[in-house]
Design an enzyme around this catalytic site. Sequence first.
Site: not given
Length: 617
Positions: A45, A78, A80-81, A332, A418, A434
Amino acid sequence: MLSAAQKLPSVGRRVGVRGLATFTDKTSNIVVNHDEGRMIVVGSGVAGCSTALIAAEKHNIPVTLLYAGSMPTDCNSYWAQGGIIYRNYKRASNDSAASLVADVQRAGAGLCDDGAVWKLALEGPDRVRQLLLDDSPSGRFANVPFDRKEDGTLSCCLEASHAAPRIIHYADHTGKAITDHITTAVMNHPLVNVIPDTIVTELITKDTMTTDGQVKVCLGTQVLNKVTGESTTLLSSQGTVLASGGLANLYTHSTNPPGFNALGSSTALATRAGANTSDLEYVQFHPTALKIPNQSCFLLTEALRGEGAILRDGSGRAFAKDFHPDGELAPRDIVARGVYNEAQKVPDRPNVFLDISHRDSNWLRGRFPTIDAHLKKQRLDITRDQLPITPAAHYTCGGITTDLDGCTNILGLYSAGEAARTGLHGGNRLASTSLLEGLVYGGAVADFVGTPEQGGQVRGLMNEILSDNSVRKELNEATRMSVNAKERNHEKMVRNNKGAAELLAKLRRIMWDHVGVVRTPMGLTHAVSLVSEIKEEACHIFEETPSMETAGIRDAAFAGKAVAQAALNNRVSAGAHCIALESPEASDIQDASTVVNSDEYSDEDGMPLLRWIRDVQ
């Protein structure tokens, strides 16, 4: 915590090697002729790739990068939006490092480490430019085509709990764009050797007596090729970096992709090796995951609410202001508990929805093409429909305890991304931190290892240990003894792999029911007991038949127990950790939460589930 390399003691008498597991295949599991001058990085990542690229390009350190997938993009980064935090340099935005620090600390419920937050805020923009906006002729790093405005400047958008629009993005699949480019840079670098389909099963550590006492040193890894079943020992004098992500896939509802990723492998490896972990109770639940019966959750990015999406109940009423003045843009953890609370009011059918149908349809499809395409497959329309949602496990705020250089309490063992706990997130992660965390702290590990007066001291100690003939003989002998001479039993492998899948499904139910959005001491005690039993069985089947499946459930059980135990030990609700004590007079949070346990709603082991929570702010 001081960097591990500071004031290194002189080496004296040494004691035994640890971390060599039992394998039942016939492969000759001998210390291979691996170049011990190579840094070992586990995970492909953003954090792993950043570590590898900075180490190789800036410090000329050769790197072996290991990952469990068949492609380097088989990683959580990959998926993550939303985007990645940058800096909005327009004066009107009022953005600054101090502004970002305040946002991170507010989201983290006052539990963040100030140094970790300031490091991210101050170093973040330079790391983005260095690693992701590299348009230099040499082009050793990535040059990601982020969305830009008509004048050519980067498009910065607003997300929940951010005081300024500082998020740069590539439509709604920023993680894909970043990982496509940064993994390509890694694979093209001449000093980086990439090895796919590789699961790290143990860290190899050695206790070393020094003039100041005994210290533990990480000498490398034991790995399993998931395709061939071959087990191998890799040694390194440059250090081993755990950057294989978090543990959100331990839950029934998770935004993380299926497979080996996010089963807590880094946490499990560290725990078995004796590395410290902390803040594992702070598992972040994303408030808005698409909930379709009998399907995995699909993330509906924070950016949707940043662009005006509304939370509605079954009657169509907007309810977000019921639980926080900021409504949909609250942190959140607060939004997740608000969604959870609303869903519990009518548990037998969809009762919570996300609605952005009031925005222009053409703009919506252009801004969120990935989400639009996924919804169409479900016969839903982002421009017209209210989307059924559930909170889902999303991110691990805690992890392997490190300092700001990524050093752990074990010499030569580092962690980033992470997998690590620097103190950056405190009790809850701010949106879009992140990917930036991976860049900043992956780079920090590489810089530490590459600096002579820091990582050089650790490297000297590890070289001394590995050059000792008696240690080399001990390593070889211990590894030979770990090989079981029995023939590989295919029937037993099939049976144990099936058993691993069943155990993982059970573990996920336990974690969701008792270590989920809202917890109770009774439920957590029950979870610790049940997961301990799963852990015992998981270790047994892995020792019988090492495979991706049995390694996965073993790691998941170690990580799950660590999370449940950490949650049980912490009776203070903050951030993503909400614990409702059974007796109202025993809890300061009872005036803000009302908990009803009903025997009508029980799990398969007879434990009562939380029926509903009210006023979850």
